[in-house]
Design a protein around this motif. Structure first.
Motif, PDB file in Angstrom:
ATOM      1  N   THR A  47       0.815  -1.221   0.000  1.00 31.97           N
ATOM      2  CA  THR A  47       0.000   0.000   0.000  1.00 31.97           C
ATOM      3  C   THR A  47       0.845   1.266   0.000  1.00 31.97           C
ATOM      4  OG1 THR A  47      -1.731  -1.152   1.258  1.00 31.97           O
ATOM      5  CG2 THR A  47      -1.848   1.243   1.181  1.00 31.97           C
ATOM      6  N   SER A  74      -9.502  -2.560   7.749  1.00 31.25           N
ATOM      7  CA  SER A  74     -10.262  -3.238   6.697  1.00 31.25           C
ATOM      8  C   SER A  74      -9.811  -4.690   6.553  1.00 31.25           C
ATOM      9  CB  SER A  74     -10.079  -2.490   5.375  1.00 31.25           C
ATOM     10  OG  SER A  74     -10.715  -3.180   4.311  1.00 31.25           O
ATOM     11  N   ALA A  75      -8.495  -4.890   6.466  1.00 30.07           N
ATOM     12  CA  ALA A  75      -7.962  -6.252   6.354  1.00 30.07           C
ATOM     13  C   ALA A  75      -8.290  -7.070   7.593  1.00 30.07           C
ATOM     14  CB  ALA A  75      -6.454  -6.192   6.137  1.00 30.07           C
ATOM     15  N   SER A 138     -12.096  -0.329  -0.362  1.00 39.84           N
ATOM     16  CA  SER A 138     -11.855  -1.082   0.860  1.00 39.84           C
ATOM     17  C   SER A 138     -13.009  -2.033   1.153  1.00 39.84           C
ATOM     18  CB  SER A 138     -11.660  -0.113   2.031  1.00 39.84           C
ATOM     19  OG  SER A 138     -11.585  -0.808   3.252  1.00 39.84           O
ATOM     20  N   ALA A 141     -12.786  -4.912  -1.149  1.00 42.31           N
ATOM     21  CA  ALA A 141     -11.765  -5.880  -0.756  1.00 42.31           C
ATOM     22  C   ALA A 141     -12.302  -6.844   0.303  1.00 42.31           C
ATOM     23  CB  ALA A 141     -10.535  -5.143  -0.225  1.00 42.31           C
ATOM     24  N   TYR A 145     -12.827 -11.002  -0.270  1.00 39.53           N
ATOM     25  CA  TYR A 145     -12.185 -12.007   0.577  1.00 39.53           C
ATOM     26  C   TYR A 145     -13.215 -12.881   1.300  1.00 39.53           C
ATOM     27  CZ  TYR A 145      -8.825 -14.106   3.797  1.00 39.53           C
ATOM     28  OH  TYR A 145      -8.048 -14.996   4.496  1.00 39.53           O
ATOM     29  N   ALA A 167      -8.630 -10.282  -3.650  1.00 36.44           N
ATOM     30  CA  ALA A 167      -8.774  -9.418  -2.472  1.00 36.44           C
ATOM     31  C   ALA A 167      -7.430  -8.896  -1.998  1.00 36.44           C
ATOM     32  CB  ALA A 167      -9.464 -10.187  -1.343  1.00 36.44           C
ATOM     33  N   CYS A 169      -5.009  -8.133  -3.804  1.00 31.45           N
ATOM     34  CA  CYS A 169      -4.483  -7.166  -4.778  1.00 31.45           C
ATOM     35  C   CYS A 169      -5.051  -5.773  -4.551  1.00 31.45           C
ATOM     36  CB  CYS A 169      -4.831  -7.600  -6.202  1.00 31.45           C
ATOM     37  SG  CYS A 169      -4.359  -9.288  -6.617  1.00 31.45           S
ATOM     38  N   MET A 170      -6.131  -5.675  -3.800  1.00 30.48           N
ATOM     39  CA  MET A 170      -6.850  -4.408  -3.659  1.00 30.48           C
ATOM     40  C   MET A 170      -6.063  -3.295  -2.966  1.00 30.48           C
ATOM     41  SD  MET A 170      -9.681  -4.778  -5.245  1.00 30.48           S
ATOM     42  CE  MET A 170     -10.774  -3.491  -4.626  1.00 30.48           C
TER      43      MET A 170
END
Length: 318
Positions: A47, A74-75, A138, A141, A145, A167, A169-170
């Protein structure tokens, strides 16, 4: 001898306070574990450099901080949703049997609440510090996933990690959009690099845990086709990844720093993939798929280090 402290005329035993702190500490550790911090670290590696490339150099440190925190949340949200959905197979896999939802340290309800809170917080933060496009990417993504990979593909096809890897790659799109409020060819090329890199990165890992995946009835390539297929596909995807990374040189354009990083680490990556394939085909007992797994992380880190440094210290190729 029992210690006490006195507050507002009430004696509080230190023996009772210590266990409460210990329980709280374990609970917090369990929540953090559900977010899969090591995966988040790798996402952040892609990122921030993309943001430097989008800005063609330096940019607001507050934007960087906000996007990195928002991207992490987000992740984390996506990872917690994943743990919630996969808790049935996690309990039968050696690699995941100690996850908090399996051991009972966190209840399914608590994990769902955590996932939603993290997801909402990340969307709000990215909207506030960047723009609506960044926030929307976001959310996309998370959905990719949780829905595409975890719910649809993971238990149905040995190509799960290929398309489910979208996901992962986002973050490059999120990083680029946060700076420019738009998308262009540069982040799409970086998206392609990570997309092609993911199978060559993850399939060798699946060889190590092939018994786990068999037991959980998850059709990873190592289960359905065997180690030979994994080795061959690693070679193909390694070549494709490196070729895709070179597309960025004329498009961005990139200078000597990125070119040296992409070519040098790319040759190393391809060489190790070929070495794995050779050892598997020869059946000489020297095959080490985990070496390719760990090297792939180093490769991606070096490439994105080049992505971040090149626009700051730009030395043109021509």
């Amino acid at each position: 001898m029992t210690g006490t402290s006195q507050q507002a005329g009430v004696e509080v035993s230190s023996d009772s306070v210590a266990p409460e702190r210990s329980i709280l500490k374990r609970k917090l550790a369990a929540y953090v574990s559900l977010t899969k911090p090591r995966i988040i670290e790798l996402l952040l590696v892609t990122t921030l450099p993309t943001m430097f490339l989008a800005a063609k150099g330096l940019f607001s440190p507050w934007l960087a901080l906000g996007v990195l925190v928002g991207g992490s949340l987000s992740a984390a949200s996506a990872n917690v949703f994943n743990c919630y959905i996969d808790r049935d197979i996690d309990k039968v896999m050696r690699r995941t049997k100690n996850r908090p939802l399996v051991t009972g340290e966190v209840t399914p309800r608590e994990s769902l609440i955590l996932a939603w809170v993290l997801g909402i917080a990340s969307t709000a933060l990215l909207w506030a510090v960047a723009n609506p496009l960044t926030a929307a990417l976001s959310v996309g993504a998370i959905l990719l996933y949780v829905v595409l990979y975890t719910l649809i593909l993971k238990r149905r096809t040995d190509q799960n990690i290929v398309w489910g890897g979208v996901a992962g790659c986002m973050p490059v799109l999120i990083g680029w959009a946060s700076v420019t409020n738009s998308l262009s060819w540069e982040p799409l090329i970086l998206f392609l690099v990570i997309f092609l890199w993911t199978p060559a990165h993850y399939w060798p890992l699946s060889v190590k845990y092939v018994e786990d995946y068999e037991k959980a009835d998850v059709p990873m390539l190592s289960v359905t086709m065997g180690e030979g297929a994994v080795a061959l596909q690693s070679v193909i995807y390694a070549w494709a990844t490196v070729i895709a990374s070179l597309l960025l040189i004329p498009i961005a354009p990139m200078g000597w720093i990125y070119t040296i990083a992409a070519v040098g680490s790319g040759l190393w990556f391809i060489g190790e993939a070929h070495r794995l394939y050779y050892d598997v085909v020869k059946d000489n007992g020297e095959a080490k798929p985990m070496r390719v797994f760990h090297l792939s992380i180093t490769y991606l880190t070096l490439v994105f280090l080049g992505v971040g440094l090149d626009p700051i210290f730009f030395f043109p190729l021509y």
